[in-house]
Motif scaffolding. Sequence first.
Motif, PDB file in Angstrom:
ATOM      1  N   PHE A  90       8.105 -19.047 -12.405  1.00  0.00           N
ATOM      2  CA  PHE A  90       8.168 -18.404 -11.095  1.00  0.00           C
ATOM      3  C   PHE A  90       8.641 -19.366 -10.010  1.00  0.00           C
ATOM      4  CE2 PHE A  90       5.629 -14.733 -12.577  1.00  0.00           C
ATOM      5  CZ  PHE A  90       6.302 -13.732 -11.891  1.00  0.00           C
ATOM      6  N   SER A  91       8.273 -20.636 -10.125  1.00  0.00           N
ATOM      7  CA  SER A  91       8.708 -21.612  -9.122  1.00  0.00           C
ATOM      8  C   SER A  91      10.221 -21.713  -9.093  1.00  0.00           C
ATOM      9  CB  SER A  91       8.093 -22.984  -9.428  1.00  0.00           C
ATOM     10  OG  SER A  91       6.692 -22.928  -9.375  1.00  0.00           O
ATOM     11  N   LEU A 116       8.211  -7.191 -11.293  1.00  0.00           N
ATOM     12  CA  LEU A 116       7.518  -8.452 -11.524  1.00  0.00           C
ATOM     13  C   LEU A 116       6.215  -8.541 -10.744  1.00  0.00           C
ATOM     14  CD1 LEU A 116      10.454 -11.041 -11.523  1.00  0.00           C
ATOM     15  CD2 LEU A 116       8.971 -10.456 -13.434  1.00  0.00           C
ATOM     16  N   LYS A 117       5.956  -7.585  -9.860  1.00  0.00           N
ATOM     17  CA  LYS A 117       4.745  -7.638  -9.053  1.00  0.00           C
ATOM     18  C   LYS A 117       3.540  -7.162  -9.857  1.00  0.00           C
ATOM     19  CE  LYS A 117       7.084  -7.026  -4.618  1.00  0.00           C
ATOM     20  NZ  LYS A 117       7.232  -6.171  -3.410  1.00  0.00           N
ATOM     21  N   LEU A 147      12.394 -14.374 -16.564  1.00  0.00           N
ATOM     22  CA  LEU A 147      11.503 -15.516 -16.739  1.00  0.00           C
ATOM     23  C   LEU A 147      11.490 -15.910 -18.207  1.00  0.00           C
ATOM     24  CD1 LEU A 147       8.546 -14.298 -14.508  1.00  0.00           C
ATOM     25  CD2 LEU A 147      10.180 -16.104 -13.962  1.00  0.00           C
ATOM     26  N   TRP A 148      11.561 -17.213 -18.465  1.00  0.00           N
ATOM     27  CA  TRP A 148      11.685 -17.709 -19.839  1.00  0.00           C
ATOM     28  C   TRP A 148      10.594 -17.185 -20.778  1.00  0.00           C
ATOM     29  CZ3 TRP A 148      14.897 -19.249 -23.251  1.00  0.00           C
ATOM     30  CH2 TRP A 148      14.469 -19.933 -24.389  1.00  0.00           C
ATOM     31  N   PRO A 149       9.294 -17.210 -20.408  1.00  0.00           N
ATOM     32  CA  PRO A 149       8.278 -16.731 -21.356  1.00  0.00           C
ATOM     33  C   PRO A 149       8.503 -15.280 -21.776  1.00  0.00           C
ATOM     34  CG  PRO A 149       7.248 -17.944 -19.564  1.00  0.00           C
ATOM     35  CD  PRO A 149       8.680 -17.735 -19.174  1.00  0.00           C
ATOM     36  N   MET A 150       9.029 -14.451 -20.872  1.00  0.00           N
ATOM     37  CA  MET A 150       9.297 -13.060 -21.219  1.00  0.00           C
ATOM     38  C   MET A 150      10.613 -12.929 -21.976  1.00  0.00           C
ATOM     39  SD  MET A 150       7.981 -11.134 -17.785  1.00  0.00           S
ATOM     40  CE  MET A 150       7.873  -9.551 -18.590  1.00  0.00           C
ATOM     41  N   ARG A 345       4.273 -27.189  -1.731  1.00  0.00           N
ATOM     42  CA  ARG A 345       3.967 -28.402  -2.519  1.00  0.00           C
ATOM     43  C   ARG A 345       4.908 -28.513  -3.718  1.00  0.00           C
ATOM     44  NH1 ARG A 345      -1.427 -26.777  -1.449  1.00  0.00           N
ATOM     45  NH2 ARG A 345      -1.604 -25.833  -3.538  1.00  0.00           N
ATOM     46  N   ILE A 346       5.093 -27.400  -4.434  1.00  0.00           N
ATOM     47  CA  ILE A 346       5.982 -27.414  -5.600  1.00  0.00           C
ATOM     48  C   ILE A 346       7.417 -27.700  -5.172  1.00  0.00           C
ATOM     49  CG2 ILE A 346       6.958 -25.982  -7.448  1.00  0.00           C
ATOM     50  CD1 ILE A 346       4.252 -24.478  -7.485  1.00  0.00           C
TER      51      ILE A 346
END
Length: 362
Positions: A90-91, A116-117, A147-150, A345-346
């Motif tokens: 997500f980042s 995606l929500k 997204l990669w995991p999906m 921060r990310i």
Amino acid sequence: EKQVMQKRLAAHEGLSKSKVCEMLVAQAEEALSSLVEICKALAGSLGMEEVGVGPVKEVSAAIRKAEKKYAGDVYKVTDYCRALLVVKDFSTLLAVLELARDSFGPLIRRVKLTSLKADHQAIPGGYRDCKINLELKDHICEIQIHLWPMWVVCGVDGFRHYRHCLEYSTDSFEDSYDALEGLDRKTMAEMIVMAEEAVADMPLDMIEWYHEKFILDYFAEIGLFLRHGLFVWADVTLRHLIKLRCESPDIGPEHHETLLLQKHLEQALRLEGQNKEADDIKAKLVKNDKRLEKEKENATKSLWDSFFSDPMEALDMIMDPNRKEREEEERRKKQVKASKRAWRRIRERQFKFLDEGVSESP
């Protein structure tokens, strides 16, 4: 009503739907090179897991989509010219959106994150992605971001699976194995042969917890085993998949997928006549269900209960019935602020280059 559409040009007046589609396809082919450059720029800046552009949608496919989704309106088809990007997490998705805004913001016509929500259902078949529609050379193009995991789960066949789920209403099955109902034994046997061929390159005892594709292939095969009377084969395969899911750092023993596998193992054991072990598994599943139900009850304590535990709280709710909604809104605002702080921060740690200036729009 779809807000983003292809432009209705004067040149389209009096033309058949097929001819209009041909002109829109020609526009898409002209815009394709610009879309390629945009995707190259995004991929080069953020290191995508996978990138793909084109091919341009064919006239027949565009008309079918228009008939199925938009009551025949071919102007509402916005993926004649399309591309896909696969991001790590997500980042990285947020970084893509920010980079897109800063690099070619004036060209963007829509960003769609609905599926995606967390509070929105997935598209049929579990399909979820982010879509960016942008206008290139007077044509609306589409970038799909996964997204990669999906993506590991759905891959390039994910959209075909989505179409099949729509066509055959597979989301109406509580148990995915119910899709096998009505197949005769000969057909089932042929499907088992095909399934064995599909997993031949990865024997069961060689699979690791991160081999998602093969885990899903073997899960599908279990349904065939159970329906065809090969209960021992189902038993062995289920035990191994349960072990892999328990080893996975992202899943673990109490995840709903692991519990579903346990449920099918109980079924296989009963069909084998091993009722004692099946009863033990059943008891664990019932215990887990009670735990979840208890958590749900605690989270949704009734107004009546609150009269006894906290009379003033209950009275406040009666005197001010909108209080809960306001508190929920305040909670949401706090979550948004916390998310923004986390993103900053990310961003500072991983995407500092976003502050170093933006590239020119294509």
